[in-house]
Design an enzyme around this catalytic site. Structure first.
Site, short mmCIF file in Angstrom:
data_model
loop_
_atom_site.label_atom_id
_atom_site.label_comp_id
_atom_site.label_asym_id
_atom_site.label_seq_id
_atom_site.Cartn_x
_atom_site.Cartn_y
_atom_site.Cartn_z
N PHE A 102 0.86 -1.22 0.04
CA PHE A 102 0.10 0.05 0.06
C PHE A 102 0.91 1.24 0.00
O PHE A 102 1.67 1.51 0.76
CB PHE A 102 -1.02 0.04 1.30
CG PHE A 102 -1.87 1.07 1.16
CD1 PHE A 102 -3.05 1.27 0.49
CD2 PHE A 102 -1.61 2.14 2.01
CE1 PHE A 102 -3.90 2.36 0.62
CE2 PHE A 102 -2.60 3.47 2.18
CZ PHE A 102 -3.59 3.13 1.48
N ASN A 109 -2.97 1.90 10.92
CA ASN A 109 -3.71 2.12 9.55
C ASN A 109 -4.14 0.85 8.90
O ASN A 109 -3.35 0.43 8.17
CB ASN A 109 -2.69 3.19 8.68
CG ASN A 109 -3.77 3.52 7.33
OD1 ASN A 109 -4.72 3.29 7.39
ND2 ASN A 109 -2.96 3.99 6.47
N PRO A 110 -5.25 0.53 9.48
CA PRO A 110 -5.73 -0.85 8.87
C PRO A 110 -6.54 -0.69 7.47
O PRO A 110 -6.88 0.31 7.01
CB PRO A 110 -6.68 -1.29 9.88
CG PRO A 110 -7.70 -0.09 10.37
CD PRO A 110 -6.36 0.87 10.49
#
Length: 293
Positions: free
Chosen positions: A84, A186-187
């Site tokens: 990500f 920060n899932p």
């Protein structure tokens, strides 16, 4: 050349096309963006390389994949397929965590769903006395995380500890139970089926973006893990979707082990992360509040 590239990117729907045109040109020339206009013109080979990158960007491949790096606070992190790309809004969560970590002489900080390591490495750089543990389960993301961790250690930052684990595991970091000063996360939190930009849909790993039907499938076990791992008075910050401005604070408050549950907005004024403090056992909990900064 910059005007031509800007037109191409704008036609493809890229946000800030002039900025991205300059960043791509600077990347090809190997100069900082601020010195772009002082650089010599592009050679034929450089122009061909730029055109190839522009075509890929116009197809909505992320800029960070093309340059191989993503800026995050004071860091330049290696990123690419399988991890990500860190976003600027997460810097606000990190800033909050850094302030709390600086309140302890030798803080223990845990970063769950670490991805590229942006959160963990920013804390390690800005709070040199901190012991930082980064947790990630994805094999692809772990490769980027370990690469970035090694690069920052070589640059002189305090090395972080990388743990390969699933944050939904009830026994996660069992040896740290009740000892953590700050837990940041920060899932994946976008509700399944939500339309996302092409850069996200085609390139960010789905497991790092989508958090189940309501977007809270990972947030729930993260809250439970935080309640177990944090010491009394320890701080939690978890990022969430802008539709979760009430849901996540209510979820944390309903756990019953947190005080001072507060919602925080991002730079655009949208609900973006929630913070809380682990309360001592048997102490009465207090309601959450919005509008915090």
């Amino acid at each position: 050349m910059l005007a031509r590239v800007t037109r191409i990117l704008a036609g493809a729907g890229v946000d800030a096309p002039r900025t991205e045109a300059e960043l791509l040109a600077a990347h090809v020339l190997g100069v900082p963006r601020g010195r772009l206009l002082l650089a010599d013109g592009l050679t034929g080979d450089q122009l061909a390389r730029l055109d190839a990158l522009v075509a890929r960007r116009a197809a909505r491949e992320p800029l960070q994949h093309l340059t191989g790096t993503a800026g995050f606070r004071h860091l330049e992190l290696a990123v690419g397929p399988g991890v990500f790309v860190p976003r600027p809004e997460t810097e606000l969560l990190v800033e909050w965590g850094i302030v709390r970590a600086r309140g302890s002489a030798e803080p223990l900080v845990v970063d769950l769903c670490s991805g590229s390591g942006a959160v963990a490495l920013a804390v390690a750089q800005e709070v040199p006395g901190a012991r930082v543990v980064a947790v990630e389960r994805s094999t692809a993301a772990l490769a980027w995380l370990r690469r970035n961790a090694a690069d920052r250690a070589a640059a002189g930052d305090r090395p972080i500890e990388v743990v390969e684990a699933d944050v939904t595991d009830p026994a996660l970091l069992d040896e740290l139970t009740g000892r953590v000063d700050v837990l940041l996360c920060n899932p994946p939190y976008v509700p399944a089926g939500t339309a996302v930009p092409p850069e996200v849909a085609g390139h960010d790993p789905a497991e790092a973006v989508f958090g189940g039907a309501d977007g809270l499938a990972v947030v729930r076990p993260v809250v439970a893990a935080a309640a177990r791992l944090l010491r009394p008075g320890g701080a939690l910050a978890v990022e969430h979707d802008d539709t979760h401005g009430r849901a996540v604070p209510e979820l944390i408050g309903a756990d019953g082990r947190f005080d001072a549950v507060s919602g925080h907005a991002d730079l655009a004024g949208r609900p973006r992360f929630t913070t809380a403090l682990r309360r001592p056992e048997h102490a009465p909990s207090r309601a959450w509040q919005t509008g915090s900064s």
